[in-house]
Design an enzyme around this catalytic site. Sequence first.
Site, PDB file in Angstrom:
ATOM      1  CB  SER A   1     121.380  12.255 -44.713  1.00  0.00           C
ATOM      2  OG  SER A   1     120.825  11.379 -45.653  1.00  0.00           O
TER       3      SER A   1
ATOM      4  CE1 TYR B   1     117.448  11.149 -39.909  1.00  0.00           C
ATOM      5  CE2 TYR B   1     117.384  10.804 -42.292  1.00  0.00           C
ATOM      6  CZ  TYR B   1     118.095  10.845 -41.099  1.00  0.00           C
ATOM      7  OH  TYR B   1     119.450  10.597 -41.106  1.00  0.00           O
TER       8      TYR B   1
ATOM      9  CE  LYS C   1     120.292  13.591 -39.727  1.00  0.00           C
ATOM     10  NZ  LYS C   1     121.150  13.664 -38.570  1.00  0.00           N
TER      11      LYS C   1
HETATM   12  P1  NAD Z   1     121.918   5.190 -34.317  1.00  0.00           P
HETATM   13  O1  NAD Z   1     120.476   5.278 -33.985  1.00  0.00           O
HETATM   14  O2  NAD Z   1     122.546   3.849 -34.339  1.00  0.00           O
HETATM   15  O3  NAD Z   1     122.769   6.128 -33.339  1.00  0.00           O
HETATM   16  C1  NAD Z   1     122.278   7.324 -32.814  1.00  0.00           C
HETATM   17  C2  NAD Z   1     122.605   7.370 -31.340  1.00  0.00           C
HETATM   18  O4  NAD Z   1     122.138   8.616 -30.808  1.00  0.00           O
HETATM   19  C3  NAD Z   1     121.924   6.258 -30.535  1.00  0.00           C
HETATM   20  O5  NAD Z   1     122.875   5.639 -29.692  1.00  0.00           O
HETATM   21  C4  NAD Z   1     120.850   6.984 -29.729  1.00  0.00           C
HETATM   22  O6  NAD Z   1     120.616   6.352 -28.480  1.00  0.00           O
HETATM   23  C5  NAD Z   1     121.466   8.372 -29.574  1.00  0.00           C
HETATM   24  N1  NAD Z   1     120.505   9.469 -29.405  1.00  0.00           N
HETATM   25  C6  NAD Z   1     119.433   9.774 -30.187  1.00  0.00           C
HETATM   26  N2  NAD Z   1     118.804  10.858 -29.712  1.00  0.00           N
HETATM   27  C7  NAD Z   1     119.493  11.262 -28.619  1.00  0.00           C
HETATM   28  C8  NAD Z   1     119.336  12.330 -27.689  1.00  0.00           C
HETATM   29  N3  NAD Z   1     118.317  13.194 -27.755  1.00  0.00           N
HETATM   30  N4  NAD Z   1     120.238  12.460 -26.683  1.00  0.00           N
HETATM   31  C9  NAD Z   1     121.271  11.577 -26.571  1.00  0.00           C
HETATM   32  N5  NAD Z   1     121.459  10.546 -27.406  1.00  0.00           N
HETATM   33  C10 NAD Z   1     120.581  10.399 -28.413  1.00  0.00           C
HETATM   34  O7  NAD Z   1     122.109   5.921 -35.720  1.00  0.00           O
HETATM   35  P2  NAD Z   1     123.362   5.899 -36.723  1.00  0.00           P
HETATM   36  O8  NAD Z   1     123.000   5.058 -37.894  1.00  0.00           O
HETATM   37  O9  NAD Z   1     124.605   5.626 -35.974  1.00  0.00           O
HETATM   38  O10 NAD Z   1     123.326   7.409 -37.207  1.00  0.00           O
HETATM   39  C11 NAD Z   1     124.137   8.402 -36.605  1.00  0.00           C
HETATM   40  C12 NAD Z   1     123.842   9.731 -37.270  1.00  0.00           C
HETATM   41  O11 NAD Z   1     124.062   9.624 -38.679  1.00  0.00           O
HETATM   42  C13 NAD Z   1     122.410  10.216 -37.111  1.00  0.00           C
HETATM   43  O12 NAD Z   1     122.435  11.616 -36.954  1.00  0.00           O
HETATM   44  C14 NAD Z   1     121.771   9.837 -38.430  1.00  0.00           C
HETATM   45  O13 NAD Z   1     120.665  10.664 -38.731  1.00  0.00           O
HETATM   46  C15 NAD Z   1     122.921  10.070 -39.391  1.00  0.00           C
HETATM   47  N6  NAD Z   1     122.812   9.308 -40.644  1.00  0.00           N
HETATM   48  C16 NAD Z   1     122.690   7.944 -40.602  1.00  0.00           C
HETATM   49  C17 NAD Z   1     122.581   7.219 -41.783  1.00  0.00           C
HETATM   50  C18 NAD Z   1     122.431   5.713 -41.736  1.00  0.00           C
HETATM   51  O14 NAD Z   1     122.060   5.136 -42.776  1.00  0.00           O
HETATM   52  N7  NAD Z   1     122.714   5.035 -40.643  1.00  0.00           N
HETATM   53  C19 NAD Z   1     122.595   7.889 -43.025  1.00  0.00           C
HETATM   54  C20 NAD Z   1     122.735   9.288 -43.051  1.00  0.00           C
HETATM   55  C21 NAD Z   1     122.843   9.984 -41.832  1.00  0.00           C
END
Ligand code: NAD
Length: 341
Positions: free
Chosen positions: A126, A151, A155
Amino acid sequence: MKVLVTGGLGYIGSHTVVELIQKGYEVIIADNLSNSSIEILKKIKQITGFRPLFKLIDFREMDEVKSLFNEYEFENIIHFAALKSVSESVKFPNLYHENNVGSLNNILECIKSNPRKNFNLIFSSSCTVYGQANKLPITEDSPVVKQESPYGETKKKCEEIISEFCKKNTNLNSISLRYFNPIGAHKSALIGELPNGVPQNLVPYITQTAIGIREELTIFGSDYPTKDGTCIRDYIHVIDLAISHIDSLNYLINLNEKNHYSFFNVGTGNGTTVLELVNTFEKVNKIKLNYSFGGRRDGDITEAFADCSKIHNELKWKANLTLEEALESAWKWEKNLNSKD
Ligand code: NAD
Ligand code: UDP
């Protein structure tokens, strides 16, 4: 070509799975459904005509991760699985560390114990790692700073762990992608962002206000040193973001090198104020949004937008979709969600 997508039923994961399937990759999704629903698997099938393999596993559990590596043949991994709420991470820092850092460590341990196989790993990072950068647009040369939230700390830590691991282990090449602000949904409106409870992010708050779930959007702060006093971010369409993972993976697949680790910004390069985004939402969707100005939100930075020349030059990726298209798709998704309630 087989790809393991961890967290593949989540917001960004599900869009990436769709793009992977449509480009002919064979996908294995592994998710513990802690922030997603098994129903998304059906939606992926509806869009692509293909139901990917699904394994219900928790990446914190080493035995489960080991059996995943034993059961399926894959060398490519896109690792999305993580918890992502900044405010929740302040309340439960250990949970965030165990889930986000612990899961990555288990995956790396399995890679290490399969030394005859060469793996490629794309990691979801991120732009939070930069904090409030001194120079804008933000290049990858900007320093990674001490994080305000647990959080953000996960990262930063995960990036460091992968970088060190790649130096010591010849069977892993890896890329971290530093996302700016992902928004929008698939054009079918069958998949999109599913916030848990009251949305913390701007676009889901806007769409829920527009549909009547929330009374009013509060714009956090109107006295920032920007052109209209509201904060600036780089909003990227989730489909463009999804494609950046596939381009990154292809780069690693074709790379004739060992111990490779690199990291890239993924954004549009455009800075948009909160007010500009609200006005664009109203205009493209022909809807009036109820909003007012409130105080600044704790921990918010004033301005963040990406210099995307590194990913463009090295991986040939750039964002193609507009803010208008993203906000149109987000609204279509919200309406579709609501019509089924
Ligand atoms: P999300 O919560 O929609 O998806 C994450 C998925 O991972 C979910 O389906 C959840 O059930 C699964 N999960 C979490 N912990 C788990 C575990 N221990 N074992 C198995 N499954 C697990 O989130 P997203 O928005 O799709 O984000 C995806 C990635 O991108 C994450 O790593 C997040 O930190 C990163 N990210 C997201 C954003 C944003 O704004 N959405 C920005 C920067 C980085
Ligand atoms: N924001 C806002 N009202 C909201 C949610 C967010 O004014 O209800 C603002 C927030 O202050 C920030 C921008 O919208 O300036 C993007 O916030 P988001 O939480 O989506 O992303 P991040 O701050 O993590 O970049």
